[in-house]
Design a protein around this motif. Structure first.
Motif, PDB file in Angstrom:
ATOM      1  N   GLU A 143       8.093 -15.278  -5.744  1.00 10.97           N
ATOM      2  CA  GLU A 143       6.774 -15.608  -5.194  1.00 10.97           C
ATOM      3  C   GLU A 143       5.709 -14.560  -5.525  1.00 10.97           C
ATOM      4  N   ILE A 144       6.123 -13.397  -6.038  1.00 12.85           N
ATOM      5  CA  ILE A 144       5.165 -12.327  -6.340  1.00 12.85           C
ATOM      6  C   ILE A 144       4.555 -12.550  -7.724  1.00 12.85           C
ATOM      7  N   ALA A 145       3.229 -12.617  -7.770  1.00 13.70           N
ATOM      8  CA  ALA A 145       2.534 -12.767  -9.048  1.00 13.70           C
ATOM      9  C   ALA A 145       2.369 -11.413  -9.744  1.00 13.70           C
ATOM     10  N   ARG A 146       1.879 -10.433  -9.004  1.00 13.33           N
ATOM     11  CA  ARG A 146       1.674  -9.087  -9.551  1.00 13.33           C
ATOM     12  C   ARG A 146       1.841  -8.081  -8.430  1.00 13.33           C
ATOM     13  N   ALA A 147       2.070  -6.823  -8.818  1.00 10.61           N
ATOM     14  CA  ALA A 147       2.143  -5.744  -7.833  1.00 10.61           C
ATOM     15  C   ALA A 147       1.532  -4.489  -8.432  1.00 10.61           C
ATOM     16  N   ARG A 148       1.055  -3.631  -7.551  1.00  8.61           N
ATOM     17  CA  ARG A 148       0.461  -2.373  -7.980  1.00  8.61           C
ATOM     18  C   ARG A 148       0.852  -1.274  -7.003  1.00  8.61           C
ATOM     19  N   VAL A 149       1.325  -0.158  -7.571  1.00 11.81           N
ATOM     20  CA  VAL A 149       1.632   1.021  -6.773  1.00 11.81           C
ATOM     21  C   VAL A 149       0.386   1.902  -6.730  1.00 11.81           C
ATOM     22  N   VAL A 150      -0.039   2.273  -5.525  1.00 10.70           N
ATOM     23  CA  VAL A 150      -1.208   3.141  -5.358  1.00 10.70           C
ATOM     24  C   VAL A 150      -0.736   4.454  -4.738  1.00 10.70           C
ATOM     25  N   ALA A 151      -1.007   5.552  -5.445  1.00  9.27           N
ATOM     26  CA  ALA A 151      -0.639   6.885  -4.947  1.00  9.27           C
ATOM     27  C   ALA A 151      -1.868   7.564  -4.363  1.00  9.27           C
ATOM     28  N   THR A 152      -1.768   7.981  -3.105  1.00 12.88           N
ATOM     29  CA  THR A 152      -2.857   8.699  -2.432  1.00 12.88           C
ATOM     30  C   THR A 152      -2.264   9.901  -1.706  1.00 12.88           C
ATOM     31  N   ARG A 153      -3.134  10.649  -1.049  1.00 10.63           N
ATOM     32  CA  ARG A 153      -2.677  11.781  -0.245  1.00 10.63           C
ATOM     33  C   ARG A 153      -3.301  11.702   1.145  1.00 10.63           C
ATOM     34  N   GLU A 154      -2.490  12.020   2.138  1.00  9.87           N
ATOM     35  CA  GLU A 154      -2.990  12.181   3.503  1.00  9.87           C
ATOM     36  C   GLU A 154      -2.683  13.610   3.899  1.00  9.87           C
ATOM     37  N   GLY A 155      -3.744  14.427   3.929  1.00 12.46           N
ATOM     38  CA  GLY A 155      -3.529  15.861   4.106  1.00 12.46           C
ATOM     39  C   GLY A 155      -2.818  16.402   2.880  1.00 12.46           C
ATOM     40  N   GLU A 156      -1.656  16.987   3.071  1.00 12.93           N
ATOM     41  CA  GLU A 156      -0.888  17.538   1.963  1.00 12.93           C
ATOM     42  C   GLU A 156       0.308  16.657   1.595  1.00 12.93           C
ATOM     43  N   ILE A 157       0.325  15.429   2.100  1.00 16.42           N
ATOM     44  CA  ILE A 157       1.475  14.548   1.915  1.00 16.42           C
ATOM     45  C   ILE A 157       1.126  13.406   0.970  1.00 16.42           C
ATOM     46  N   ASP A 158       2.009  13.153  -0.023  1.00 19.55           N
ATOM     47  CA  ASP A 158       1.855  11.996  -0.896  1.00 19.55           C
ATOM     48  C   ASP A 158       2.162  10.720  -0.122  1.00 19.55           C
ATOM     49  N   VAL A 159       1.374   9.681  -0.393  1.00 20.90           N
ATOM     50  CA  VAL A 159       1.589   8.379   0.218  1.00 20.90           C
ATOM     51  C   VAL A 159       1.661   7.331  -0.898  1.00 20.90           C
ATOM     52  N   MET A 160       2.679   6.490  -0.847  1.00 20.31           N
ATOM     53  CA  MET A 160       2.816   5.402  -1.813  1.00 20.31           C
ATOM     54  C   MET A 160       2.602   4.075  -1.107  1.00 20.31           C
ATOM     55  N   THR A 161       1.622   3.324  -1.587  1.00 21.89           N
ATOM     56  CA  THR A 161       1.357   1.988  -1.071  1.00 21.89           C
ATOM     57  C   THR A 161       1.609   0.988  -2.193  1.00 21.89           C
ATOM     58  N   VAL A 162       2.348  -0.051  -1.901  1.00 24.90           N
ATOM     59  CA  VAL A 162       2.619  -1.094  -2.886  1.00 24.90           C
ATOM     60  C   VAL A 162       1.838  -2.336  -2.488  1.00 24.90           C
ATOM     61  N   VAL A 207       8.247  -0.952 -11.385  1.00 28.71           N
ATOM     62  CA  VAL A 207       7.387  -1.916 -10.696  1.00 28.71           C
ATOM     63  C   VAL A 207       7.714  -3.328 -11.174  1.00 28.71           C
ATOM     64  N   ALA A 208       7.933  -3.465 -12.488  1.00 31.30           N
ATOM     65  CA  ALA A 208       8.301  -4.773 -13.039  1.00 31.30           C
ATOM     66  C   ALA A 208       9.629  -5.255 -12.465  1.00 31.30           C
ATOM     67  N   ALA A 209      10.578  -4.333 -12.285  1.00 33.80           N
ATOM     68  CA  ALA A 209      11.876  -4.709 -11.724  1.00 33.80           C
ATOM     69  C   ALA A 209      11.727  -5.201 -10.279  1.00 33.80           C
ATOM     70  N   PHE A 210      10.829  -4.570  -9.519  1.00 38.15           N
ATOM     71  CA  PHE A 210      10.560  -5.020  -8.144  1.00 38.15           C
ATOM     72  C   PHE A 210       9.989  -6.433  -8.146  1.00 38.15           C
ATOM     73  N   VAL A 211       8.997  -6.686  -9.000  1.00 34.67           N
ATOM     74  CA  VAL A 211       8.378  -8.016  -9.074  1.00 34.67           C
ATOM     75  C   VAL A 211       9.408  -9.067  -9.463  1.00 34.67           C
ATOM     76  N   ALA A 212      10.297  -8.709 -10.404  1.00 33.45           N
ATOM     77  CA  ALA A 212      11.291  -9.665 -10.888  1.00 33.45           C
ATOM     78  C   ALA A 212      12.265 -10.109  -9.804  1.00 33.45           C
ATOM     79  N   ARG A 213      12.402  -9.321  -8.752  1.00 33.56           N
ATOM     80  CA  ARG A 213      13.316  -9.675  -7.659  1.00 33.56           C
ATOM     81  C   ARG A 213      12.769 -10.780  -6.762  1.00 33.56           C
ATOM     82  N   HIS A 214      11.461 -11.046  -6.845  1.00 25.35           N
ATOM     83  CA  HIS A 214      10.827 -11.953  -5.892  1.00 25.35           C
ATOM     84  C   HIS A 214       9.981 -12.980  -6.655  1.00 25.35           C
TER      85      HIS A 214
END
Length: 389
Positions: free
Chosen positions: A322-341, A313-320
């Motif tokens: 203008e980005i102050a902070r980022a957070r990866v949120v892991a959830t599930r929709e039915g039986e499928i993992d979903v990643m939201t950044v 996540v830190a490497a992603f932020v370092a590429r941009h």
């Protein structure tokens, strides 16, 4: 306030000058070049427990770190091996016990473990530094603990926060009235309700933040406003997965440099979360304060069968820029993992983020651009919200 020593009430400039001198001595012991200021410490690499464990396997027992005055070798989970000394206040725990009011008139029932792990010896060494007598009780055998406390007149307890209640409750069942009025605790959460129960029983209970590798890092004073950083360490709060210091008050990972010349650990990552508490303690001690233990920094989780780590996540932020902070949120929709950044960035930003996420996190995910300052100040860069029934 009666100070343990004059170090506790130094000016900020005095402390910074002394710490810089001690830091450069530590760097020399490790074969590194000196730094010009304490701020330059942030340019040095962070040492993580996984690296230390690897180094210890290659160069047992301490991974090639130069040590001296070693009297004991301890084993902590990992396993990781730590040295221990018997010289005066080697782990600097005397400062905390003094803040608890423990001194020459006290008998300390030390209920920390003495076998393999160092906690028992850490607190015994600290008790010796303040002139208190010690009953090396260790853990368990509660009936014998009660018997001993009653017979010898124990006045102070050292151990995990909850075990003291076990002893007190058992003493009541046995019809014994103990004389414990002071408690120095660590190694677990001291919940406000438990502290209040001890206070109702006439026991003043304070807690410290210490580790097997570093000894005392920070401790409470009777003011009970945050934890005062110990005089023998330099504490940084960094963004998890990096070595980059965060702004004052922002939650991040605790990274510690010990000034103990016998075991010179530089920028050792504890894996714990905390934040700097602004201002100075009302008790008169002048060192920086932290908010205490606020969770674990190692938030590595598996999404769609792939590990996602804070450093990615830190490497992603370092590429941009203008980005102050980022957070990866892991959830599930039915039986499928979903990643939201979720990305803190100015309005209209977002171009190229999908590709950048895929390259750094090795997964495709949804992107949500949120206003700067809107992500919670809790130190999390990976938030796993999935519920497993």
């Amino acid at each position: 306030m009666t100070s343990y020593d004059t170090l506790e009430t130094r000016s900020a400039d005095e402390r910074a000058g002394a710490q810089l001198q001690a830091l450069n001595a530590q760097l020399a012991r490790n074969g590194r070049d000196p730094v010009a200021s304490l701020a330059d410490l942030a340019e040095l690499p962070v040492l993580r427990k996984s690296e230390l464990a690897h180094d210890q396997k290659q160069k047992p027992p301490f991974g090639g770190i130069p040590t001296s005055n070693v009297a004991h070798i301890f084993q902590s989970p990992g396993p990781i091996y730590e040295p221990g000394g018997v010289s005066h206040d080697w782990w600097r725990m005397g400062r905390f016990l003094h803040a608890c009011g423990i001194g020459t008139e006290d008998i300390v029932q030390n209920c920390f473990g003495y076998h393999l792990t160092p906690a028992g010896m850490i607190f015994e060494n600290g008790a010796r530094a303040v002139g208190a007598k010690v009953l090396p009780a260790g853990t368990g055998q509660t009936d014998l603990q009660v018997r001993a406390a009653a017979d010898i007149g124990t006045t102070a307890y050292a151990g995990t926060p909850d075990y003291l209640k076990v002893i007190l409750d058992r003493a009541e069942e046995m019809g014994e009235r103990l004389r414990i009025t002071k408690a120095a605790v660590g190694g677990g959460a001291l919940f406000p309700s438990l502290r209040a129960e001890y206070a109702d029983r006439g026991i003043a209970c304070l807690q410290c933040y210490a580790t097997a590798d570093l000894g005392n890092i920070a401790y409470e004073s009777p003011a009970m406003e945050g934890m005062i950083v110990d005089e023998g360490v330099i504490v940084e709060i960094v963004r998890p997965g990096t070595g980059d210091p965060v702004a004052e008050g922002e939650v991040g990972e605790v990274v510690v440099t010990t000034l103990n010349p016998d075991y010179p650990l530089v920028r050792f990552a504890t894996g714990d979360l905390s934040a700097v508490l602004c201002g100075q303690s009302p008790c008169g001690r002048t060192n920086m304060r932290i908010k205490g233990w606020m969770g674990r920094a190692d938030q590595t989780t598996k999404i769609k069968g792939m590990f996602v780590r804070p450093e990615q996540v830190a490497a992603f932020v370092a590429r941009h820029s203008e980005i102050a902070r980022a957070r990866v949120v892991a959830t599930r929709e039915g039986e499928i993992d979903v990643m939201t950044v979720r990305v803190e960035a100015p309005a209209g930003a977002g171009a190229g983020y999908e590709d950048s996420v895929a390259q750094t996190l090795k997964l495709k995910g949804r992107i949500e651009v949120v206003p700067p300052g809107s992500l919670p100040n809790d130190g999390k860069v990976i938030d796993d919200q999935r519920v497993y029934d």
